[in-house]
Scaffold this motif. Structure first.
Motif, PDB file in Angstrom:
ATOM      1  N   PHE A   1       0.931  -1.050  -0.136  1.00 40.24           N
ATOM      2  CA  PHE A   1      -0.405   0.204   0.296  1.00 40.24           C
ATOM      3  C   PHE A   1       1.334   1.316   0.002  1.00 40.24           C
ATOM      4  O   PHE A   1       0.744   2.196  -0.744  1.00 40.24           O
ATOM      5  N   GLY A   2       1.701   0.767   0.895  1.00 41.06           N
ATOM      6  CA  GLY A   2       2.978   2.294   1.483  1.00 41.06           C
ATOM      7  C   GLY A   2       3.459   2.574  -0.539  1.00 41.06           C
ATOM      8  O   GLY A   2       3.854   3.698  -0.966  1.00 41.06           O
ATOM      9  N   ALA A   3       4.075   1.633  -0.924  1.00 36.88           N
ATOM     10  CA  ALA A   3       4.612   1.316  -2.380  1.00 36.88           C
ATOM     11  C   ALA A   3       3.855   2.382  -3.057  1.00 36.88           C
ATOM     12  O   ALA A   3       4.739   2.623  -4.038  1.00 36.88           O
ATOM     13  N   VAL A   4       2.368   1.897  -3.674  1.00 35.73           N
ATOM     14  CA  VAL A   4       1.046   2.160  -4.951  1.00 35.73           C
ATOM     15  C   VAL A   4       1.270   4.237  -4.222  1.00 35.73           C
ATOM     16  O   VAL A   4       1.143   4.717  -5.060  1.00 35.73           O
ATOM     17  N   ASN A   5       0.809   3.941  -3.073  1.00 37.28           N
ATOM     18  CA  ASN A   5       0.774   5.636  -2.637  1.00 37.28           C
ATOM     19  C   ASN A   5       2.272   6.054  -3.119  1.00 37.28           C
ATOM     20  O   ASN A   5       2.651   7.148  -3.702  1.00 37.28           O
ATOM     21  N   GLY A   6       3.505   5.724  -3.060  1.00 36.03           N
ATOM     22  CA  GLY A   6       4.632   6.356  -3.414  1.00 36.03           C
ATOM     23  C   GLY A   6       4.677   6.323  -4.889  1.00 36.03           C
ATOM     24  O   GLY A   6       5.562   7.492  -5.270  1.00 36.03           O
ATOM     25  N   LEU A   7       4.524   5.467  -5.387  1.00 36.74           N
ATOM     26  CA  LEU A   7       4.126   5.762  -6.906  1.00 36.74           C
ATOM     27  C   LEU A   7       3.961   6.809  -7.474  1.00 36.74           C
ATOM     28  O   LEU A   7       4.209   7.184  -8.428  1.00 36.74           O
ATOM     29  N   LEU A   8       2.929   7.097  -6.726  1.00 39.66           N
ATOM     30  CA  LEU A   8       1.628   7.386  -7.307  1.00 39.66           C
ATOM     31  C   LEU A   8       2.163   9.335  -7.412  1.00 39.66           C
ATOM     32  O   LEU A   8       2.055  10.534  -7.662  1.00 39.66           O
ATOM     33  N   ILE A   9       2.563   9.789  -6.331  1.00 36.04           N
ATOM     34  CA  ILE A   9       3.542  10.981  -5.432  1.00 36.04           C
ATOM     35  C   ILE A   9       4.637  10.664  -5.963  1.00 36.04           C
ATOM     36  O   ILE A   9       5.389  12.140  -6.679  1.00 36.04           O
TER      37      ILE A   9
ATOM     38  N   ILE B   1       9.001   7.149  -3.655  1.00 35.37           N
ATOM     39  CA  ILE B   1       8.781   5.698  -3.076  1.00 35.37           C
ATOM     40  C   ILE B   1       9.174   4.772  -1.983  1.00 35.37           C
ATOM     41  O   ILE B   1       7.817   4.406  -1.601  1.00 35.37           O
ATOM     42  N   ALA B   2      10.504   5.089  -1.797  1.00 31.27           N
ATOM     43  CA  ALA B   2      11.094   4.502  -0.793  1.00 31.27           C
ATOM     44  C   ALA B   2      10.367   4.918   1.034  1.00 31.27           C
ATOM     45  O   ALA B   2      10.719   4.254   1.423  1.00 31.27           O
ATOM     46  N   VAL B   3      10.218   6.008   0.805  1.00 34.91           N
ATOM     47  CA  VAL B   3      10.322   6.375   2.357  1.00 34.91           C
ATOM     48  C   VAL B   3       8.068   6.048   2.409  1.00 34.91           C
ATOM     49  O   VAL B   3       8.113   6.374   3.378  1.00 34.91           O
ATOM     50  N   TYR B   4       8.013   6.420   1.432  1.00 36.93           N
ATOM     51  CA  TYR B   4       5.903   6.096   1.694  1.00 36.93           C
ATOM     52  C   TYR B   4       5.964   4.530   1.649  1.00 36.93           C
ATOM     53  O   TYR B   4       5.412   3.841   2.566  1.00 36.93           O
ATOM     54  N   THR B   5       6.673   3.992   1.487  1.00 34.45           N
ATOM     55  CA  THR B   5       7.274   2.264   1.231  1.00 34.45           C
ATOM     56  C   THR B   5       7.208   2.082   2.735  1.00 34.45           C
ATOM     57  O   THR B   5       7.321   0.963   3.664  1.00 34.45           O
ATOM     58  N   VAL B   6       8.422   2.693   3.531  1.00 35.43           N
ATOM     59  CA  VAL B   6       8.786   2.262   5.002  1.00 35.43           C
ATOM     60  C   VAL B   6       7.753   2.818   5.571  1.00 35.43           C
ATOM     61  O   VAL B   6       7.672   1.821   6.795  1.00 35.43           O
ATOM     62  N   CYS B   7       6.795   3.756   5.099  1.00 31.52           N
ATOM     63  CA  CYS B   7       5.846   4.041   6.180  1.00 31.52           C
ATOM     64  C   CYS B   7       4.511   3.495   6.382  1.00 31.52           C
ATOM     65  O   CYS B   7       4.607   2.556   6.958  1.00 31.52           O
ATOM     66  N   GLY B   8       4.402   2.056   4.913  1.00 30.30           N
ATOM     67  CA  GLY B   8       3.536   1.216   5.018  1.00 30.30           C
ATOM     68  C   GLY B   8       3.209   0.200   5.898  1.00 30.30           C
ATOM     69  O   GLY B   8       3.028  -0.182   6.949  1.00 30.30           O
ATOM     70  N   THR B   9       5.091  -0.007   5.843  1.00 29.68           N
ATOM     71  CA  THR B   9       5.660  -1.425   5.945  1.00 29.68           C
ATOM     72  C   THR B   9       5.703  -0.969   7.751  1.00 29.68           C
ATOM     73  O   THR B   9       5.306  -1.876   8.038  1.00 29.68           O
ATOM     74  N   LEU B  10       6.057  -0.229   8.544  1.00 23.55           N
ATOM     75  CA  LEU B  10       5.928   0.480  10.080  1.00 23.55           C
ATOM     76  C   LEU B  10       4.244   0.445  10.237  1.00 23.55           C
ATOM     77  O   LEU B  10       4.259  -0.058  10.911  1.00 23.55           O
TER      78      LEU B  10
END
Length: 323
Positions: free
Chosen positions: A117-125, A223-232
């Motif tokens: 979910f975080g990665a999708v957010n990151g890709l869109l942003i 992309i990375a920071v939103y993926t990290v946020c989703g992971t956490l």
């Protein structure tokens, strides 16, 4: 000579106290210390070992969420979907339990779901370049809806001895959730200040144009920071399930407000480029200790969001004095 130094020291000390930047930088530490003293004076049992342990365990979920929010804020962004993603991940955990998966497998499913979910957010942003506010606001609604759909609106009871240790003082008297949150905080600090990637995160938040000029891919960092946020958020969902004893499909939006509040209290600039890990952790502790103290004093829970809002606004005002 000793006597002549005293006026100089007094003058320097006075300048420090009158400096708005000093109060802004140390706001969360000073606020936490003052609050502990006030609540202890109002209720002598506030600083008992049992209540301190309770505060630490209760703050673990918010600490983990705040760590993810910190990385996003450091790039000048914000993740409004973090609490809903946590709920969605918790539902995935419950789905695994319902299908007879091991607790480890359920945990991995929850973390991977949050990361996706975080990665999708990151890709869109980062790639599509949609505003973070719009993307994560949409993500908030989507994650909440998906959680209800997957769970069919029904919670899944989860009973496991290992999860009970996360929710209580099962590891040498220290709650497992506290150990998990502390470990993740240490790792986040090392990643932010001891790796090239962490330097790039701060650079993107400080000046995206300058970051691009030095060869940093702003999109990749986003992309990375939103993926990290989703992971956490997915990791926090495991602590949430352990604490509640069930995978609840209903989102708790207070976690969203408090995760942003903890980052602001911790001294991170919402414009990006400035912040640390210790500050948001202390901010999360302050907000949890505040809620705990108000509850012990018998204050209605209706007033607690008001208190949090006042604290956040005061912290935001102090940020104006940061250099």
């Amino acid at each position: 000579m000793k006597g002549s130094d005293e006026p100089v020291r007094a003058t320097v000390f006075g300048r420090v106290l009158s400096d708005g930047g000093f109060w802004a930088d140390w706001a969360v530490v000073i606020g936490l210390a003052v609050m502990l003293v006030v609540f202890q004076f109002a209720d002598p049992t506030y600083l008992s070992s049992g209540n301190i342990s309770s505060i630490l365990v209760a703050s673990a979920i918010l600490v983990v969420l705040s760590l993810g929010q910190t990385f996003v804020v450091l790039t000048g962004g914000i993740d409004l979907s973090v609490a809903s993603v946590m709920t969605f991940s918790a539902v995935l955990f419950g789905l695994g339990v319902r299908n007879g998966w091991s607790i480890v497998g359920c945990g991995l499913l929850a973390v991977l779901g949050g990361a996706l979910f975080g990665a999708v957010n990151g890709l869109l942003i980062g790639r599509v370049r949609v505003t973070d506010f719009v993307v994560t606001l949409g993500g908030l609604s989507a994650a909440s809806g998906l959680a209800l759909i997957v769970a069919d609106g029904k919670p899944v009871t989860v009973v496991d001895a290992g999860l009970l240790k996360l929710a209580a003082g099962g590891f040498g008297g220290v709650g497992g959730a506290v150990l998990v949150a502390g470990t993740l905080a240490i790792l986040a600090h090392l990643v932010l200040f001891r790796t090239q990637w962490g330097t790039h995160v701060l650079a993107v938040g400080g000046s995206p144009e300058a970051a691009v000029a030095t060869g940093i891919s702003v999109a990749a960092i986003k992309i990375a920071v939103y993926t990290v946020c989703g992971t956490l958020a997915g990791s926090a969902s495991i602590l949430l399930v352990a604490r509640v004893g069930a995978a609840e499909p209903a989102a708790n939006t207070s976690f969203l407000l408090n995760s942003v509040a903890a980052v602001v209290l911790g001294g991170a600039s919402l414009a990006g480029g400035r912040g640390n890990i210790v500050g948001p952790v202390l901010g999360a502790l302050l907000l949890t200790a505040l809620s705990n103290g108000l509850t012990m004093l018998g204050v209605s829970p209706f007033y607690q969001p008001v208190a949090v809002g006042v604290v956040v606004v005061l912290a935001a005002i102090l940020t104006r004095f940061r250099t």
